[in-house]
Design a protein around this motif. Structure first.
Motif, PDB file in Angstrom:
ATOM      1  N   GLN A  25      20.922  13.464  79.383  1.00 30.65           N
ATOM      2  CA  GLN A  25      19.762  12.594  79.204  1.00 30.65           C
ATOM      3  C   GLN A  25      19.601  11.634  80.371  1.00 30.65           C
ATOM      4  O   GLN A  25      18.480  11.228  80.703  1.00 30.65           O
ATOM      5  CB  GLN A  25      19.888  11.799  77.901  1.00 30.65           C
TER       6      GLN A  25
ATOM      7  N   ASP B 126      17.254  13.529  72.441  1.00 30.60           N
ATOM      8  CA  ASP B 126      15.818  13.340  72.653  1.00 30.60           C
ATOM      9  C   ASP B 126      15.140  14.601  73.185  1.00 30.60           C
ATOM     10  O   ASP B 126      13.945  14.789  72.983  1.00 30.60           O
ATOM     11  CB  ASP B 126      15.566  12.184  73.633  1.00 30.60           C
ATOM     12  N   SER B 127      15.876  15.450  73.869  1.00 33.66           N
ATOM     13  CA  SER B 127      15.280  16.690  74.380  1.00 33.66           C
ATOM     14  C   SER B 127      16.090  17.878  73.870  1.00 33.66           C
ATOM     15  O   SER B 127      17.302  17.791  73.666  1.00 33.66           O
ATOM     16  CB  SER B 127      15.246  16.681  75.904  1.00 33.66           C
TER      17      SER B 127
END
Length: 104
Positions: free
Chosen positions: A102, A72-73
């Motif tokens: 995360q 996600d990042s």
């Protein structure tokens, strides 16, 4: 009324017939036990050897010069990618590193 013995009952009192029946029964029990021992030895020794010899060999790990990790990042993707490339880890190591990143 007189008591009469049936043929089966008479056989119990004739020693030769009784001995033959006991020998026959003992022989059947012996054969059954021998079969049980052979089956047990097969299951305990031979079957595990067959299963172990047919397991896939894991000697041919590939070495790759590139790696990619999706997360996600971008920072967590980088952490996972470094776990594989710089630290010599595999895909599971990268997944764990990325998941821990995360969670932080």
């Amino acid at each position: 009324g007189s008591l009469t013995m049936q043929d089966d009952d008479r056989e119990l009192f004739v020693p030769e017939i009784r001995t033959k029946k006991l020998k026959s029964r003992t022989r059947r029990i012996g054969i059954l036990l021998l079969g049980l021992v052979i089956t047990t030895i097969f299951l305990a020794v031979v079957l595990p050897l067959i299963l172990l010899s047919s397991s896939p060999k894991r000697d041919n790990y590939g070495t790759y010069s590139r790696a990619a990790v999706a997360a996600d990042s971008a920072d967590c993707s980088t952490v996972g990618k470094r776990a594989m490339q710089e630290l010599g880890g595999n895909a599971v190591d990268a997944a764990v590193a990325t998941t821990l990143c995360q969670g932080v």
